[in-house]
Design a protein around this motif. Sequence first.
Motif, PDB file in Angstrom:
ATOM      1  N   ARG A   1      -5.187  12.967  -4.402  1.00  0.00           N
ATOM      2  CA  ARG A   1      -5.463  13.884  -5.571  1.00  0.00           C
ATOM      3  C   ARG A   1      -4.429  13.871  -6.389  1.00  0.00           C
ATOM      4  O   ARG A   1      -3.210  13.851  -6.188  1.00  0.00           O
ATOM      5  CB  ARG A   1      -5.958  15.483  -4.944  1.00  0.00           C
ATOM      6  CG  ARG A   1      -7.236  15.300  -4.187  1.00  0.00           C
ATOM      7  CD  ARG A   1      -7.590  16.840  -3.997  1.00  0.00           C
ATOM      8  NE  ARG A   1      -8.807  16.901  -2.943  1.00  0.00           N
ATOM      9  CZ  ARG A   1      -8.578  17.004  -1.880  1.00  0.00           C
ATOM     10  NH1 ARG A   1      -7.331  17.175  -1.180  1.00  0.00           N
ATOM     11  NH2 ARG A   1      -9.286  17.114  -0.892  1.00  0.00           N
ATOM     12  N   ARG A   2      -4.633  14.301  -7.882  1.00  0.00           N
ATOM     13  CA  ARG A   2      -3.881  14.506  -8.684  1.00  0.00           C
ATOM     14  C   ARG A   2      -3.068  15.791  -8.520  1.00  0.00           C
ATOM     15  O   ARG A   2      -3.681  17.083  -9.014  1.00  0.00           O
ATOM     16  CB  ARG A   2      -4.066  14.379 -10.129  1.00  0.00           C
ATOM     17  CG  ARG A   2      -3.205  14.551 -11.493  1.00  0.00           C
ATOM     18  CD  ARG A   2      -2.008  13.397 -11.453  1.00  0.00           C
ATOM     19  NE  ARG A   2      -2.827  12.113 -11.514  1.00  0.00           N
ATOM     20  CZ  ARG A   2      -2.032  10.948 -11.601  1.00  0.00           C
ATOM     21  NH1 ARG A   2      -0.803  10.959 -11.364  1.00  0.00           N
ATOM     22  NH2 ARG A   2      -2.591   9.663 -11.852  1.00  0.00           N
ATOM     23  N   ASN A   3      -1.792  15.935  -8.164  1.00  0.00           N
ATOM     24  CA  ASN A   3      -1.219  17.006  -7.787  1.00  0.00           C
ATOM     25  C   ASN A   3       0.302  16.972  -8.465  1.00  0.00           C
ATOM     26  O   ASN A   3       0.532  15.791  -8.918  1.00  0.00           O
ATOM     27  CB  ASN A   3      -1.080  17.559  -6.416  1.00  0.00           C
ATOM     28  CG  ASN A   3      -2.304  17.886  -6.009  1.00  0.00           C
ATOM     29  OD1 ASN A   3      -2.733  19.133  -6.324  1.00  0.00           O
ATOM     30  ND2 ASN A   3      -2.751  17.343  -4.796  1.00  0.00           N
TER      31      ASN A   3
ATOM     32  N   MET B   1      -1.475   8.376  -6.313  1.00  0.00           N
ATOM     33  CA  MET B   1      -2.325   9.283  -7.270  1.00  0.00           C
ATOM     34  C   MET B   1      -2.841   8.385  -8.434  1.00  0.00           C
ATOM     35  O   MET B   1      -4.057   8.518  -8.909  1.00  0.00           O
ATOM     36  CB  MET B   1      -1.234  10.331  -7.994  1.00  0.00           C
ATOM     37  CG  MET B   1      -0.988  11.561  -6.980  1.00  0.00           C
ATOM     38  SD  MET B   1      -0.034  12.649  -7.556  1.00  0.00           S
ATOM     39  CE  MET B   1       0.497  13.894  -6.381  1.00  0.00           C
ATOM     40  N   ASP B   2      -2.165   7.429  -8.820  1.00  0.00           N
ATOM     41  CA  ASP B   2      -2.349   6.609  -9.979  1.00  0.00           C
ATOM     42  C   ASP B   2      -3.626   5.743  -9.454  1.00  0.00           C
ATOM     43  O   ASP B   2      -4.572   5.439 -10.303  1.00  0.00           O
ATOM     44  CB  ASP B   2      -1.237   5.595 -10.733  1.00  0.00           C
ATOM     45  CG  ASP B   2      -0.114   6.624 -11.354  1.00  0.00           C
ATOM     46  OD1 ASP B   2      -0.443   7.711 -11.889  1.00  0.00           O
ATOM     47  OD2 ASP B   2       0.899   6.190 -11.552  1.00  0.00           O
TER      48      ASP B   2
ATOM     49  N   LEU C   1      10.382   8.426  -2.242  1.00  0.00           N
ATOM     50  CA  LEU C   1       9.183   8.974  -1.794  1.00  0.00           C
ATOM     51  C   LEU C   1       8.512   9.228  -3.000  1.00  0.00           C
ATOM     52  O   LEU C   1       7.226   9.073  -2.991  1.00  0.00           O
ATOM     53  CB  LEU C   1       9.531  10.289  -0.812  1.00  0.00           C
ATOM     54  CG  LEU C   1       8.324  10.933  -0.151  1.00  0.00           C
ATOM     55  CD1 LEU C   1       7.503   9.873   0.526  1.00  0.00           C
ATOM     56  CD2 LEU C   1       8.633  12.170   0.609  1.00  0.00           C
ATOM     57  N   ARG C   2       8.715   9.868  -3.899  1.00  0.00           N
ATOM     58  CA  ARG C   2       7.936  10.480  -4.971  1.00  0.00           C
ATOM     59  C   ARG C   2       7.183   9.105  -5.750  1.00  0.00           C
ATOM     60  O   ARG C   2       6.124   9.153  -6.179  1.00  0.00           O
ATOM     61  CB  ARG C   2       8.797  11.111  -5.974  1.00  0.00           C
ATOM     62  CG  ARG C   2       7.936  11.872  -6.922  1.00  0.00           C
ATOM     63  CD  ARG C   2       8.804  12.800  -7.926  1.00  0.00           C
ATOM     64  NE  ARG C   2       9.662  12.196  -8.828  1.00  0.00           N
ATOM     65  CZ  ARG C   2      10.885  12.257  -8.750  1.00  0.00           C
ATOM     66  NH1 ARG C   2      11.479  12.574  -7.671  1.00  0.00           N
ATOM     67  NH2 ARG C   2      11.684  11.512  -9.331  1.00  0.00           N
ATOM     68  N   THR C   3       8.092   8.210  -5.896  1.00  0.00           N
ATOM     69  CA  THR C   3       7.378   6.693  -6.377  1.00  0.00           C
ATOM     70  C   THR C   3       6.023   6.606  -5.658  1.00  0.00           C
ATOM     71  O   THR C   3       5.015   6.152  -6.402  1.00  0.00           O
ATOM     72  CB  THR C   3       8.459   5.543  -6.441  1.00  0.00           C
ATOM     73  OG1 THR C   3       9.548   6.047  -7.360  1.00  0.00           O
ATOM     74  CG2 THR C   3       7.872   4.537  -7.008  1.00  0.00           C
TER      75      THR C   3
ATOM     76  N   ASP D   1       0.840  -1.216  -0.002  1.00  0.00           N
ATOM     77  CA  ASP D   1       0.098   0.026  -0.016  1.00  0.00           C
ATOM     78  C   ASP D   1       0.809   1.306  -0.025  1.00  0.00           C
ATOM     79  O   ASP D   1       1.745   1.441   0.815  1.00  0.00           O
ATOM     80  CB  ASP D   1      -0.997   0.040   1.330  1.00  0.00           C
ATOM     81  CG  ASP D   1      -1.462   1.150   1.501  1.00  0.00           C
ATOM     82  OD1 ASP D   1      -2.274   1.674   0.317  1.00  0.00           O
ATOM     83  OD2 ASP D   1      -1.512   1.993   2.456  1.00  0.00           O
ATOM     84  N   PRO D   2       0.897   2.251  -0.910  1.00  0.00           N
ATOM     85  CA  PRO D   2       1.483   3.225  -0.901  1.00  0.00           C
ATOM     86  C   PRO D   2       1.583   4.291   0.209  1.00  0.00           C
ATOM     87  O   PRO D   2       2.448   4.779   0.592  1.00  0.00           O
ATOM     88  CB  PRO D   2       0.969   4.113  -2.480  1.00  0.00           C
ATOM     89  CG  PRO D   2      -0.249   3.563  -2.470  1.00  0.00           C
ATOM     90  CD  PRO D   2      -0.161   2.210  -2.081  1.00  0.00           C
TER      91      PRO D   2
END
Length: 223
Positions: free
Chosen positions: A163-165, A157-158, A149-151, A96-97
């Motif tokens: 939310r898509r930011n 988001m995907d 972290l960004r991954t 889970d992200p």
Amino acid sequence: MERQTVRQKRASDTGNTDPARIDRRTQIIEEASLLFSRRGYLGTSLRDVADRCDMTKAALYYYFPDKESLVRAVYVTRMTQLNRSMRQVLSRAPDDPVARIAAFVRHCANRIDGNRESWMVGSQLFGSIEAAPGTEEAVALRDEFEALLRTEIERAMDMGIFRRNDSRLTTRMLLSWVNYIPRWHKHGTGLSAEQVCDNFLNISLNGLLLAPGETETQPTGPG
């Protein structure tokens, strides 16, 4: 065992496998890291580092010809260790992200509690070397850390969880408060660094505004 591995890598990088020279180089990096964290980059001289290591400035030049090369070594050593340990933590985290993001910031908190001076020196020094020649390795290690972290943020988001930011800005927002914690948080008083991270992450993920009809509840961690 991990410490020996780091030493071996440094020896490989420099082409020198003399154990005494490796130990001395390690000592210089550790003492310089302490001084940089306490006095800052501008407030620390090579003479200060040499005195701390009980050696002459001329002897220090044998290992590091200038202050910039020493700063790079301090930063690269710290980030190499951090990225390795972070990958180990994430390898054990659930898929889970959101849970993986929580694992990421909690590991940062544990590193802060374990050695906050080492943590602070990384964030302080990068601004001093980012634009200097020969810092490609340092920049790559910084980018590798942020990408871990960004991954997970982009996965969330995907999957429609976030939310898509802008994922880069979101990543740096989270890292901004992580990096600021050791500047004000006092170990052993009140909340631990991990509890602070849990609260900050909860605020970051759930926001400050109550939804219509929502009742206020006691703050909790992200899971």
